[in-house]
Design a protein around this motif. Structure first.
Motif, PDB file in Angstrom:
ATOM      1  N   THR A   1       0.771  -0.769   0.277  1.00 58.65           N
ATOM      2  CA  THR A   1      -0.325   0.306  -0.001  1.00 58.65           C
ATOM      3  C   THR A   1       1.135   0.713   0.337  1.00 58.65           C
ATOM      4  O   THR A   1       2.170   1.125   0.172  1.00 58.65           O
ATOM      5  CB  THR A   1      -0.678   0.215   1.442  1.00 58.65           C
ATOM      6  N   SER A   2       0.486   2.247  -0.162  1.00 55.10           N
ATOM      7  CA  SER A   2       1.110   3.425   0.003  1.00 55.10           C
ATOM      8  C   SER A   2       0.920   3.638   1.489  1.00 55.10           C
ATOM      9  O   SER A   2       0.589   3.675   1.921  1.00 55.10           O
ATOM     10  CB  SER A   2       0.191   4.630  -0.304  1.00 55.10           C
ATOM     11  N   GLY A   3       2.606   4.671   1.339  1.00 55.41           N
ATOM     12  CA  GLY A   3       2.644   4.573   3.495  1.00 55.41           C
ATOM     13  C   GLY A   3       3.574   3.743   3.854  1.00 55.41           C
ATOM     14  O   GLY A   3       4.390   4.654   5.205  1.00 55.41           O
ATOM     15  N   ILE A   4       4.144   3.230   2.735  1.00 53.41           N
ATOM     16  CA  ILE A   4       5.080   1.836   4.191  1.00 53.41           C
ATOM     17  C   ILE A   4       6.407   1.598   3.036  1.00 53.41           C
ATOM     18  O   ILE A   4       6.152   1.575   1.932  1.00 53.41           O
ATOM     19  CB  ILE A   4       4.440   0.450   4.083  1.00 53.41           C
ATOM     20  N   ASP A   5       7.514   1.825   3.370  1.00 53.04           N
ATOM     21  CA  ASP A   5       8.994   1.539   2.941  1.00 53.04           C
ATOM     22  C   ASP A   5       8.366   0.620   1.780  1.00 53.04           C
ATOM     23  O   ASP A   5       8.881  -0.483   2.368  1.00 53.04           O
ATOM     24  CB  ASP A   5       9.351   1.658   3.890  1.00 53.04           C
ATOM     25  N   GLN A   6       9.188  -0.135   1.064  1.00 55.00           N
ATOM     26  CA  GLN A   6       9.250  -0.958  -0.148  1.00 55.00           C
ATOM     27  C   GLN A   6      10.376  -2.075   0.049  1.00 55.00           C
ATOM     28  O   GLN A   6      10.043  -2.892   0.235  1.00 55.00           O
ATOM     29  CB  GLN A   6       8.700  -0.590  -1.681  1.00 55.00           C
ATOM     30  N   SER A   7      11.502  -0.928   0.711  1.00 57.45           N
ATOM     31  CA  SER A   7      12.807  -1.961   1.066  1.00 57.45           C
ATOM     32  C   SER A   7      12.227  -2.399   2.239  1.00 57.45           C
ATOM     33  O   SER A   7      12.608  -3.997   2.804  1.00 57.45           O
ATOM     34  CB  SER A   7      13.868  -0.650   0.967  1.00 57.45           C
ATOM     35  N   LEU A   8      11.268  -2.292   3.244  1.00 57.42           N
ATOM     36  CA  LEU A   8      11.521  -2.667   4.455  1.00 57.42           C
ATOM     37  C   LEU A   8      10.208  -4.125   4.271  1.00 57.42           C
ATOM     38  O   LEU A   8      10.723  -5.286   4.689  1.00 57.42           O
ATOM     39  CB  LEU A   8       9.982  -2.323   5.105  1.00 57.42           C
ATOM     40  N   VAL A   9       9.324  -3.335   3.370  1.00 57.73           N
ATOM     41  CA  VAL A   9       7.977  -4.476   2.264  1.00 57.73           C
ATOM     42  C   VAL A   9       8.934  -5.648   2.197  1.00 57.73           C
ATOM     43  O   VAL A   9       9.137  -7.184   1.983  1.00 57.73           O
ATOM     44  CB  VAL A   9       7.350  -4.733   2.077  1.00 57.73           C
ATOM     45  N   VAL A  10      10.639  -5.935   1.209  1.00 56.72           N
ATOM     46  CA  VAL A  10      11.091  -6.445   0.407  1.00 56.72           C
ATOM     47  C   VAL A  10      12.300  -7.282   1.505  1.00 56.72           C
ATOM     48  O   VAL A  10      12.454  -8.921   1.549  1.00 56.72           O
ATOM     49  CB  VAL A  10      12.210  -6.246  -0.163  1.00 56.72           C
ATOM     50  N   THR A  11      12.976  -6.652   2.924  1.00 57.34           N
ATOM     51  CA  THR A  11      13.816  -7.609   3.297  1.00 57.34           C
ATOM     52  C   THR A  11      12.326  -8.372   4.370  1.00 57.34           C
ATOM     53  O   THR A  11      12.788  -9.825   4.972  1.00 57.34           O
ATOM     54  CB  THR A  11      13.710  -6.427   5.304  1.00 57.34           C
ATOM     55  N   VAL A  12      11.307  -7.903   4.254  1.00 53.71           N
ATOM     56  CA  VAL A  12      10.314  -9.530   5.120  1.00 53.71           C
ATOM     57  C   VAL A  12      10.111 -10.098   4.583  1.00 53.71           C
ATOM     58  O   VAL A  12       9.664 -11.339   4.300  1.00 53.71           O
ATOM     59  CB  VAL A  12       8.898  -8.743   5.765  1.00 53.71           C
ATOM     60  N   GLY A  13       9.560 -10.204   2.320  1.00 51.14           N
ATOM     61  CA  GLY A  13       9.398 -10.766   1.637  1.00 51.14           C
ATOM     62  C   GLY A  13      11.161 -12.642   2.493  1.00 51.14           C
ATOM     63  O   GLY A  13      10.859 -12.920   1.604  1.00 51.14           O
ATOM     64  N   VAL A  14      12.225 -11.432   1.831  1.00 54.40           N
ATOM     65  CA  VAL A  14      14.011 -12.114   1.918  1.00 54.40           C
ATOM     66  C   VAL A  14      13.307 -13.307   3.022  1.00 54.40           C
ATOM     67  O   VAL A  14      14.034 -14.298   3.353  1.00 54.40           O
ATOM     68  CB  VAL A  14      14.686 -11.045   1.602  1.00 54.40           C
ATOM     69  N   ILE A  15      13.308 -12.910   4.333  1.00 54.93           N
ATOM     70  CA  ILE A  15      12.762 -13.436   5.783  1.00 54.93           C
ATOM     71  C   ILE A  15      12.090 -14.924   5.452  1.00 54.93           C
ATOM     72  O   ILE A  15      12.673 -15.345   5.501  1.00 54.93           O
ATOM     73  CB  ILE A  15      12.643 -12.313   7.072  1.00 54.93           C
ATOM     74  N   LEU A  16      10.823 -14.833   4.221  1.00 51.87           N
ATOM     75  CA  LEU A  16      10.032 -15.792   4.394  1.00 51.87           C
ATOM     76  C   LEU A  16      10.561 -16.557   3.618  1.00 51.87           C
ATOM     77  O   LEU A  16       9.738 -17.638   3.928  1.00 51.87           O
ATOM     78  CB  LEU A  16       8.483 -14.719   4.126  1.00 51.87           C
ATOM     79  N   SER A  17      11.289 -16.018   2.669  1.00 56.61           N
ATOM     80  CA  SER A  17      11.367 -17.122   1.108  1.00 56.61           C
ATOM     81  C   SER A  17      12.372 -17.769   2.185  1.00 56.61           C
ATOM     82  O   SER A  17      12.086 -18.612   1.588  1.00 56.61           O
ATOM     83  CB  SER A  17      12.052 -16.155   0.595  1.00 56.61           C
ATOM     84  N   ASP A  18      13.650 -17.611   3.203  1.00 53.66           N
ATOM     85  CA  ASP A  18      14.751 -18.336   4.044  1.00 53.66           C
ATOM     86  C   ASP A  18      14.118 -18.848   4.288  1.00 53.66           C
ATOM     87  O   ASP A  18      13.832 -20.099   4.578  1.00 53.66           O
ATOM     88  CB  ASP A  18      15.604 -17.070   4.348  1.00 53.66           C
ATOM     89  N   TRP A  19      13.328 -18.703   5.214  1.00 49.87           N
ATOM     90  CA  TRP A  19      12.611 -19.724   5.968  1.00 49.87           C
ATOM     91  C   TRP A  19      11.870 -20.604   5.917  1.00 49.87           C
ATOM     92  O   TRP A  19      11.585 -21.351   6.602  1.00 49.87           O
ATOM     93  CB  TRP A  19      11.797 -18.163   7.417  1.00 49.87           C
ATOM     94  N   VAL A  20      10.739 -19.777   5.390  1.00 56.89           N
ATOM     95  CA  VAL A  20      10.424 -20.930   4.536  1.00 56.89           C
ATOM     96  C   VAL A  20       9.950 -21.338   3.739  1.00 56.89           C
ATOM     97  O   VAL A  20       9.915 -23.210   3.560  1.00 56.89           O
ATOM     98  CB  VAL A  20       8.652 -20.012   4.299  1.00 56.89           C
ATOM     99  N   PHE A  21      10.743 -21.701   2.348  1.00 51.00           N
ATOM    100  CA  PHE A  21      11.683 -22.292   1.144  1.00 51.00           C
ATOM    101  C   PHE A  21      13.008 -22.921   0.967  1.00 51.00           C
ATOM    102  O   PHE A  21      13.361 -23.396   0.414  1.00 51.00           O
ATOM    103  CB  PHE A  21      10.661 -20.708  -0.254  1.00 51.00           C
ATOM    104  N   GLY A  22      13.789 -22.353   2.076  1.00 57.43           N
ATOM    105  CA  GLY A  22      15.035 -22.603   2.336  1.00 57.43           C
ATOM    106  C   GLY A  22      15.920 -21.659   1.679  1.00 57.43           C
ATOM    107  O   GLY A  22      15.802 -20.608   0.587  1.00 57.43           O
ATOM    108  N   SER A  23      16.868 -21.077   1.621  1.00 54.16           N
ATOM    109  CA  SER A  23      17.755 -20.219   2.113  1.00 54.16           C
ATOM    110  C   SER A  23      19.565 -20.473   1.248  1.00 54.16           C
ATOM    111  O   SER A  23      19.138 -21.414   1.358  1.00 54.16           O
ATOM    112  CB  SER A  23      18.323 -19.646   3.181  1.00 54.16           C
ATOM    113  N   THR A  24      19.453 -19.892   0.250  1.00 52.58           N
ATOM    114  CA  THR A  24      21.171 -19.754  -0.014  1.00 52.58           C
ATOM    115  C   THR A  24      21.921 -19.221   0.004  1.00 52.58           C
ATOM    116  O   THR A  24      21.624 -17.649   0.325  1.00 52.58           O
ATOM    117  CB  THR A  24      21.007 -19.792  -1.635  1.00 52.58           C
TER     118      THR A  24
END
Length: 231
Positions: free
Chosen positions: A208-231
């Motif tokens: 949404t408007s009003g929230i930092d894209q880089s913060l959401v990207v960071t959350v997405g990386v945490i989820l991808s690493d944790w849920v699907f396995g990291s490299t």
């Protein structure tokens, strides 16, 4: 780990909370204020590379233009991920901690002390569930304000969905971003994949408007690493 994707399907528990409407936050939320947009945006987080790669994730906009890159966990001597802008300039670092209370830390580049945010896994129904966690944010969009509740924020990341993994970022009474396995950008749908073969899907990020894209990207990386396995 080769069974990370299969385990994420078998053992995850969705949040028991009803899904909230996608709605801008009551005040801006940011780690980097320059990445707060005044309109809703969509990005795609695409895994690639290895733990030693200079680029382990790419983040593209709807036109396919590069917005951010994220390094492999072992790309440098600091053993962390760097979130970088489209030119390769480091914005901050993502550290994985051996802790159940503060499992992730987001810091300024080159520092373990200048912490911008921390993340803690949640235990719904009494057991650890990949994809549910709390993020505590030092809100850089409110550093000059007087209200303490605007400077220090708590975001809930809630997992929903079955066939397709779906995650909400919740701020109080509203969902300010969501991310889900991308139908458009993944080669295979979940039901057509080998459940015992490692597969890290691309994620669509709706912000949404009003929230930092880089913060959401960071959350997405945490989820991808944790849920699907990291490299």
């Amino acid at each position: 780990m080769s069974t990370a994707y299969a385990q994420s399907r078998i053992s995850h528990k969705c949040s028991s909370n009803p899904r909230k409407a996608l709605k801008p936050p009551a005040r801006h939320i940011a780690l980097r204020k320059e990445y707060v947009k005044d309109t809703k945006t969509r990005l795609v987080l695409k895994p690639q590379g290895t733990a030693h790669s200079a680029v382990a994730y790419k983040v593209l906009d709807e036109d396919g233009s590069l917005q951010f890159t994220i390094t492999g966990r072992k790309h440098s001597d600091r053993v962390c991920r760097e979130i970088r802008d489209s030119s390769g300039l480091p914005l901050f670092e993502l550290h994985r901690k051996i802790s159940l209370t503060n499992a992730w830390a987001v810091t300024l580049p080159g520092s373990n002390e200048a912490t911008l945010a921390t993340g803690s896994p949640q235990w719904p129904f009494g057991s650890l569930s990949a994809g549910n966690f709390t993020m505590f944010v030092e809100n850089q969009a409110a550093v000059d304000g007087k209200r303490e509740d605007e400077k220090k924020l708590t975001l809930l990341i809630e997992r929903h969905g079955n066939a397709l993994a779906l995650f909400d970022i919740v701020d109080g009474d509203r969902k300010v971003a969501e991310m889900r396995e991308s139908i458009q950008h993944n080669e295979k749908l979940p039901l057509t994949r080998n459940p015992w073969q490692k597969y890290r899907p691309a994620l669509d990020l709706i912000i949404t408007s009003g929230i930092d894209q880089s913060l959401v990207v960071t959350v997405g990386v945490i989820l991808s690493d944790w849920v699907f396995g990291s490299t």
